[in-house]
Design an enzyme around this catalytic site. Sequence first.
Site, PDB file in Angstrom:
ATOM      1  N   SER A   1       0.808  -1.223   0.000  1.00 45.54           N
ATOM      2  CA  SER A   1       0.000   0.000   0.000  1.00 45.54           C
ATOM      3  C   SER A   1       0.842   1.274   0.000  1.00 45.54           C
ATOM      4  CB  SER A   1      -0.947   0.011   1.208  1.00 45.54           C
ATOM      5  OG  SER A   1      -0.225  -0.108   2.407  1.00 45.54           O
TER       6      SER A   1
ATOM      7  N   THR B   1      -2.073   4.131   3.915  1.00 44.18           N
ATOM      8  CA  THR B   1      -1.036   5.159   3.907  1.00 44.18           C
ATOM      9  C   THR B   1      -0.119   5.116   5.125  1.00 44.18           C
ATOM     10  OG1 THR B   1      -2.801   6.503   3.008  1.00 44.18           O
ATOM     11  CG2 THR B   1      -0.824   7.665   3.730  1.00 44.18           C
TER      12      THR B   1
ATOM     13  N   THR C   1       1.818   6.985  -0.151  1.00 42.00           N
ATOM     14  CA  THR C   1       0.935   5.834  -0.386  1.00 42.00           C
ATOM     15  C   THR C   1       0.903   5.474  -1.867  1.00 42.00           C
ATOM     16  OG1 THR C   1      -1.319   5.009   0.000  1.00 42.00           O
ATOM     17  CG2 THR C   1      -1.123   7.262  -0.770  1.00 42.00           C
TER      18      THR C   1
ATOM     19  N   ARG D   1      -6.785   8.372 -10.416  1.00 40.95           N
ATOM     20  CA  ARG D   1      -7.375   8.703  -9.108  1.00 40.95           C
ATOM     21  C   ARG D   1      -6.274   9.158  -8.156  1.00 40.95           C
ATOM     22  NH1 ARG D   1      -6.655   7.009  -3.485  1.00 40.95           N
ATOM     23  NH2 ARG D   1      -8.628   7.294  -2.447  1.00 40.95           N
TER      24      ARG D   1
ATOM     25  N   THR E   1      -5.349   8.515   7.361  1.00 47.69           N
ATOM     26  CA  THR E   1      -5.302   7.242   6.659  1.00 47.69           C
ATOM     27  C   THR E   1      -6.744   6.805   6.414  1.00 47.69           C
ATOM     28  OG1 THR E   1      -4.419   4.989   6.770  1.00 47.69           O
ATOM     29  CG2 THR E   1      -5.202   5.938   8.841  1.00 47.69           C
ATOM     30  N   GLY E   2      -6.929   5.938   5.450  1.00 43.07           N
ATOM     31  CA  GLY E   2      -8.284   5.484   5.167  1.00 43.07           C
ATOM     32  C   GLY E   2      -8.768   5.960   3.810  1.00 43.07           C
TER      33      GLY E   2
HETATM   34  N1  GLY Z   1      -5.578   7.347   2.220  1.00 40.90           N
HETATM   35  C1  GLY Z   1      -4.996   6.906   1.038  1.00 40.90           C
HETATM   36  C2  GLY Z   1      -5.835   7.078  -0.152  1.00 40.90           C
HETATM   37  O1  GLY Z   1      -7.035   7.217  -0.060  1.00 40.90           O
HETATM   38  O2  GLY Z   1      -5.278   7.064  -1.226  1.00 40.90           O
END
Ligand code: GLY
Length: 352
Positions: free
Chosen positions: A91, A212, A230, A240, A263-264
């Site tokens: 990730s 992340t 990330t 994206r 994060t998330g």
């Molecule tokens: N928090 C990482 C992302 O949504 O890319």
Amino acid sequence: MADRRDFLKASLLGASAMAWAGQAMAGQTMASTSAKTKQAGGAMKPRVISTWDFGIAANQAAWAVLSKNGHALDAVETGVQVPEADLKNHSVGRAGYPDRDGRVTLDASIMDADGNCGAVAALEHIAHPIQVARRVMERTPHVLLVGDGALQFAQEQGFKKEELLTPESEQAWHEWLKTAHYQPSANSEILDYGRRDQGKGSLPGGKDNHDTIGMLAIDAQGRLAGACTTSGMAWKLHGRVGDSPIIGAGLYVDGDVGAATSTGVGEEVIRNAGSFLVVELMRQGRSPQEACREAVMRIVKRRPHASKDLQVGFLAMNREGEIGAWAIQPGFSYAVCDAAKQDGLVPARSVY
Ligand code: GLY
């Protein structure tokens, strides 16, 4: 429910980690006075915190800088390169899961206490996007470079163009293509176990999506800095961009107040200017823990489905070196490192 789960998890962490977990639990009072890093005479005790369990190793690399009286900015840039280089980590950085077209695209940002910041988004083929983000900050008049422009800049700066898709990640992508089921997701007990139980996990291996790394540090001179990096959501649409490279969303630092990272599910963090919100709440007098909780609740209030399938977590540090975190779902943890302990891991409190 979440309180009890956090406590049980903390028990498993061992006695030394309990000190940190105790600090997190102390946040229940919403008036954390814990662990200020100011020393007698005004000097600060350095401290670094970062998201998830992979933050432990990252913190230790950052600590090598902080413990030698280094600058917080150098510490966070050094620290987050550990997961960026970790081939087992899917990730962040190299070996990150690709987008639906099989391309590994990386997002990263860095910020210091004076509002200087740099970021890259949708950057391909560069192993350490955080280094490029710092170059954007220090060698251009800009804040954010994206896609081909970011790659061109990186190469002009001497960074090597490399293949970041590893055989393991490529295989996982081929597995995903069999169903091409897409559901933006991030690590939490509920979500990951749910996917495994249903046998339709979007991530091979189930509990693998640690999301992340966001890292915040304060150095011996009291300087704050943050970094965030990330590979974003696995199997995302090409192009994206999540919260991590967006200053004010995935990362924000204000030397007069504090720093925050997230994060998330990045879209929800962007919609709420999450890290900026956490810092502004601290400016209004909230503790880091209170500020993280309030920012999480802002998201939950707007999203009725949050209890079922949404994870966002915030991590914060104020200029005193006090720390706090909060998440929507259980499962978010953060690593804490200072002179007392270099491998602390604390389960964050959560709404559910
Ligand atoms: N928090 C990482 C992302 O949504 O890319």
